[in-house]
Enzyme design. Structure first.
Site, PDB file in Angstrom:
ATOM      1  N   SER A 138     -34.741 -40.309  -4.800  1.00 17.68           N
ATOM      2  CA  SER A 138     -33.585 -40.215  -5.692  1.00 17.68           C
ATOM      3  C   SER A 138     -33.162 -38.759  -5.791  1.00 17.68           C
ATOM      4  CB  SER A 138     -33.941 -40.730  -7.086  1.00 17.68           C
ATOM      5  OG  SER A 138     -32.900 -40.464  -8.013  1.00 17.68           O
ATOM      6  N   TYR A 151     -39.660 -40.221 -14.361  1.00 18.39           N
ATOM      7  CA  TYR A 151     -38.942 -40.678 -13.168  1.00 18.39           C
ATOM      8  C   TYR A 151     -38.708 -39.519 -12.198  1.00 18.39           C
ATOM      9  CZ  TYR A 151     -35.375 -42.970 -10.307  1.00 18.39           C
ATOM     10  OH  TYR A 151     -34.661 -43.502  -9.254  1.00 18.39           O
TER      11      TYR A 151
END
Length: 266
Positions: A138, A151
């Protein structure tokens, strides 16, 4: 598409389903790995003779080893593995309960990728044929963001792990690809309360990912313009960058309205 034997984790989500449908439509045999059996069965029904369904915890290396044994007994060593399984959620270090969120996120988003590749890699090397390992990271792994530390850390660790693996496999015909999506219109972003520039539909993201891997692109950003925006922001002084990010709404934490489910969270 040059790939004929693929294993895909995270096949139940919006992005995973889009990838699965494109692989199946391209004529590949596809190992569908996820947790929602009904969704996987529907995908497998698109090509019953070319698909198999598996529902392990991707962070359980023994369960993933069983997946590898079963798949290769049926179809042989894959020439494409896409480690797409991942979870997201807000994180607050001041809240002790959130430490379990970080642990589980690291297990799925980072350890789960290694557990996905491990059962197949030896057979892929022995086959001596061109093949690809794809890890879905990501843009959040490029820089830490307030309220999203777990995350961001999991995806930053994944990016670094894939760098190491890519270097190790340079002497072989196996390539390693790091995919850094920005914002995709999926369940993982549905609860976001902040602006999502460059929001991309899952099918278009799947098309771009497979086309990039097919061309041998090692670092794939979806969409590319969100990568340029992220790099531009990273040129700012850290204090200014942090001030901008602190003004944005945070991703919901586990249990808050709009949060996404984290399987296996204890």
């Amino acid at each position: 598409m040059r790939f004929h034997n693929a294993v895909l984790t995270g096949a139940c989500g919006g992005f995973g389903q889009a990838l699965a449908r494109r692989l199946i439509a391209g004529g590949a045999r596809v190992g569908l790995v996820g947790l929602d059996r009904a969704v996987l069965d529907d995908l497998a029904a698109l090509a019953p003779g070319r698909c198999a369904v598996f529902t392990p915890d991707v962070s359980d290396h023994r369960a993933m080893a069983d997946v590898g044994t079963d798949w290769m007994a049926r179809f042989g060593a894959p020439d494409l593995i896409i480690a797409n399984a991942g979870v997201a959620g807000g994180f607050d270090t001041a809240r002790p309960d959130d430490l379990r969120v970080m642990r589980r996120m690291l297990e799925i988003n980072l350890l789960g990728v290694a557990c996905t590749f491990s059962p197949f890699l030896g057979a892929m090397q022995d086959a001596g044929r061109p093949a690809a390992l794809v890890g879905v990271a990501s843009i959040a792994g490029w820089r830490g963001m307030p309220g999203n530390g777990a995350y961001c850390a999991s995806k930053a660790g994944l990016i670094t792990y894939l760098q190491s693996l890519r270097a190790e496999l340079r002497p072989t015909p196996i390539t390693v690809h790091t995919v850094s999506p920005g914002y995709l219109r999926t369940a993982l972003t549905a609860g976001n309360r902040f602006a999502m520039p460059g929001l991309l539909e899952p099918d278009e993201a799947a098309r771009r990912l497979l086309a990039g891997v097919d061309r041998g692109v090692e670092h794939i950003v979806l969409p590319r313009r969100i990568g340029w925006l992220s790099r531009a922001l990273n040129l700012l002084p850290e204090t200014l960058h942090d001030r901008i990010l602190l003004g944005q709404p945070r991703k919901p934490r586990a249990g808050e309205p709009g949060s996404t489910n984290i399987p296996g969270l204890k």
